[in-house]
Design a protein around this motif. Sequence first.
Motif, PDB file in Angstrom:
ATOM      1  N   PHE A  73      35.694 -39.204 -64.287  1.00  0.00           N
ATOM      2  CA  PHE A  73      34.724 -39.570 -65.326  1.00  0.00           C
ATOM      3  C   PHE A  73      35.098 -38.928 -66.654  1.00  0.00           C
ATOM      4  CE2 PHE A  73      30.721 -41.507 -66.108  1.00  0.00           C
ATOM      5  CZ  PHE A  73      30.280 -40.882 -67.242  1.00  0.00           C
ATOM      6  N   ALA A 120      40.033 -46.835 -57.035  1.00  0.00           N
ATOM      7  CA  ALA A 120      39.508 -47.227 -58.345  1.00  0.00           C
ATOM      8  C   ALA A 120      40.114 -48.527 -58.852  1.00  0.00           C
ATOM      9  CB  ALA A 120      39.757 -46.101 -59.352  1.00  0.00           C
ATOM     10  N   GLU A 153      30.258 -42.164 -58.966  1.00  0.00           N
ATOM     11  CA  GLU A 153      31.112 -41.018 -58.672  1.00  0.00           C
ATOM     12  C   GLU A 153      30.339 -39.859 -58.063  1.00  0.00           C
ATOM     13  OE1 GLU A 153      33.986 -39.689 -61.302  1.00  0.00           O
ATOM     14  OE2 GLU A 153      34.796 -41.659 -61.780  1.00  0.00           O
ATOM     15  N   GLU A 154      29.049 -39.726 -58.400  1.00  0.00           N
ATOM     16  CA  GLU A 154      28.299 -38.568 -57.958  1.00  0.00           C
ATOM     17  C   GLU A 154      27.369 -38.841 -56.785  1.00  0.00           C
ATOM     18  OE1 GLU A 154      26.279 -36.858 -61.259  1.00  0.00           O
ATOM     19  OE2 GLU A 154      28.109 -36.211 -62.254  1.00  0.00           O
ATOM     20  N   ARG A 184      32.269 -46.456 -50.989  1.00  0.00           N
ATOM     21  CA  ARG A 184      32.456 -45.542 -52.117  1.00  0.00           C
ATOM     22  C   ARG A 184      33.844 -44.906 -52.126  1.00  0.00           C
ATOM     23  NH1 ARG A 184      31.258 -40.043 -51.446  1.00  0.00           N
ATOM     24  NH2 ARG A 184      30.364 -40.045 -53.534  1.00  0.00           N
ATOM     25  N   GLN A 201      29.003 -45.702 -63.872  1.00  0.00           N
ATOM     26  CA  GLN A 201      30.215 -45.024 -63.417  1.00  0.00           C
ATOM     27  C   GLN A 201      29.874 -43.622 -62.913  1.00  0.00           C
ATOM     28  OE1 GLN A 201      33.352 -44.918 -66.323  1.00  0.00           O
ATOM     29  NE2 GLN A 201      34.593 -43.482 -65.134  1.00  0.00           N
ATOM     30  N   ARG A 202      29.005 -42.950 -63.651  1.00  0.00           N
ATOM     31  CA  ARG A 202      28.620 -41.606 -63.213  1.00  0.00           C
ATOM     32  C   ARG A 202      27.850 -41.658 -61.901  1.00  0.00           C
ATOM     33  NH1 ARG A 202      26.059 -36.555 -66.578  1.00  0.00           N
ATOM     34  NH2 ARG A 202      25.911 -35.172 -64.791  1.00  0.00           N
ATOM     35  N   ASN A 256      33.200 -32.741 -56.366  1.00  0.00           N
ATOM     36  CA  ASN A 256      34.080 -33.769 -56.933  1.00  0.00           C
ATOM     37  C   ASN A 256      34.754 -33.204 -58.184  1.00  0.00           C
ATOM     38  OD1 ASN A 256      35.341 -36.191 -57.350  1.00  0.00           O
ATOM     39  ND2 ASN A 256      33.553 -37.195 -58.274  1.00  0.00           N
ATOM     40  N   SER A 259      36.949 -35.338 -60.646  1.00  0.00           N
ATOM     41  CA  SER A 259      36.302 -36.572 -61.088  1.00  0.00           C
ATOM     42  C   SER A 259      37.083 -37.208 -62.218  1.00  0.00           C
ATOM     43  CB  SER A 259      34.866 -36.279 -61.549  1.00  0.00           C
ATOM     44  OG  SER A 259      34.313 -37.406 -62.155  1.00  0.00           O
ATOM     45  N   TYR A 264      29.633 -48.774 -53.027  1.00  0.00           N
ATOM     46  CA  TYR A 264      29.715 -48.832 -54.478  1.00  0.00           C
ATOM     47  C   TYR A 264      28.654 -49.810 -54.986  1.00  0.00           C
ATOM     48  CZ  TYR A 264      31.948 -49.787 -59.040  1.00  0.00           C
ATOM     49  OH  TYR A 264      32.221 -49.952 -60.372  1.00  0.00           O
TER      50      TYR A 264
END
Length: 600
Positions: free
Chosen positions: A500, A457, A414-415, A453, A410-411, A495, A498, A421
């Motif tokens: 996260f 979600a 997102e980064e 990406r 997941q990290r 971001n 985020s 994806y």
Amino acid sequence: MKHSVLLSLLLALGCMHVHGAPVEQDGMQQGSCEDAQAKGAAQQALNKINQDRQEGYVLGLHRLSNVHITKHDENGAVFYLTLDVVETNCSVLSRKDYKSCEARPVHDTPVYGQCKAAIFINRVQRVVRLYKYDCVIRPVPAARVSETCPDCPSHVAFDNAEVQKAVSLSLEKFNKESGLANHFSLLKISRATMGMAMSMYYNAEYTIQETTCPKSTEVVMAEKCPQMACEFAHKGLCRASLFNIIGHTETSVQCEIYEPEWEGRASPDPPGCNSPEAVRVAEEALEQISQDRTDGYILSLNRLYDLSHTPDKEKGVSFYKLTIDVMETKCHITSRKPWKQCKVRDIGGVPVYGECEVSASIGSEVQLQSYACAIREVPATLVVAECPDCPTADNLNEPVVKETANLSLQRLNEESRLANYFTLENITRASSQWVFGPSYFVEFTIVETVCSRNTDASELSNCKPMDCQFAHRGFCLGTHVAMEDQFEIRPSVGNKDSSFPNRNAVEVECEIYEPQAAVVEEQAHVRGDSGHTVQQHNHTHLHPHEHMHSVTPSSDLAVSKPRGSLGTVVDQPAPVRSSPAASSCPSPHRHNLGIVKLRL
């Protein structure tokens, strides 16, 4: 071969003699210890000393410390030598050349000493005759070892009750698990040490000999089995460990079984394990094994253990059957990296070791024919005994392992600045240790999906892996410290919003690999080729150009033959190994984990 050993010791210590005739030194001329002939005489003398001995360990040459010479006829000479020697980890029963044996390291309580020898050599007539020798050897004092290594094991008496227990239980275990035809019994205990890790442990080394009773003989009756008293009897050296863990006792044992000497003389020796050609075959065959495999980790060559060699002069090729010792590296097969570029897992990385049986040919190039590898993790008890704070392996199906992989991925998603994806493919390895709290280390492979990406979600759970030859894959290491509010993850750059969670400390490092088909096409672009089709689906390479590709590749984009067809790599316990048949085998280790009780 020089060994680094603690030699600055008091010579008045108690010692053990390796008996031979006393050496007389009358009427001799002083020689030079740097003279090539004197050094050669020292090596030949020590080999003959080792061949003459019937018990103990092979002695290795540390240095030549004194030489006197008496001329004998026109071409002969008697060399009177003083040799500084160190004990190796090879039994004299193995009949190995000392150059293929390793001196005991400091943490294994080294043994050192001196040999005085008289040897006659006539090089013209090719006569070498050892007249006499006398060796005095002694262990390095425990106090000296303790200064360098306070936690290292120390010598203990052979009649210690726990040592006797280690020998009897381990020999029973060996007889039960070995694939040999007959039962083996104890010859002599040759070494015993004890130490403390998480609990007390005892190590014992001892020699064994084949009996006349079949392996199926019951334990009670086996104690009465007479040893086979003929030249056909096999002998061996066993290394055993006994761990007194709370509530139970755990025993491990590894034995080397040596072929009777008469068998070794029945056929000519094949090329040795230090032969440049044999080493080349082993190295290049291992590279081809990596290219053939589809999962797991790249293996590195530790040593060449044994080989057989059949030349075919008509075809101009030679066929090799090799037994090679391997160690697992940190590189996943997905990376397709050369094994020499990959680091072997050390004791802190839950190491894996094993053996490969390899068939290959060599002419103008090396061609792998087949392979069968068996690998296994170093037992956690051995790792903890040497490194109590090192990580230990975890079950891949544990919920916390899956959680670590998912949070790490997941990290990454997102980064990262990658176009699409990525989704989890396989969890390949997991371990844990206690730092500020329970820390989990999970390695896993990932694959590119069809979702960009920027996908919402809520839609990510429906993203399918990209099912084409241009899909990128990757290999990740995720770290998860399972302690509430102890560490917080910083928002990724660019971001700030985020999604996260900050509830756990999670770090992730990934390598993303360019698909081989894309590499081929990139090369086509560099050459200016234009023979590939441009339609059907959009895709972004990691290299800086974008356009469309055909789902069906042209002949120019053919990748490679199907993998996994030449052999297997399986997880199996360590086998009982016989002594190598080829000369100068096995070759020296390239890697050493520092685990005394593990016979790599």
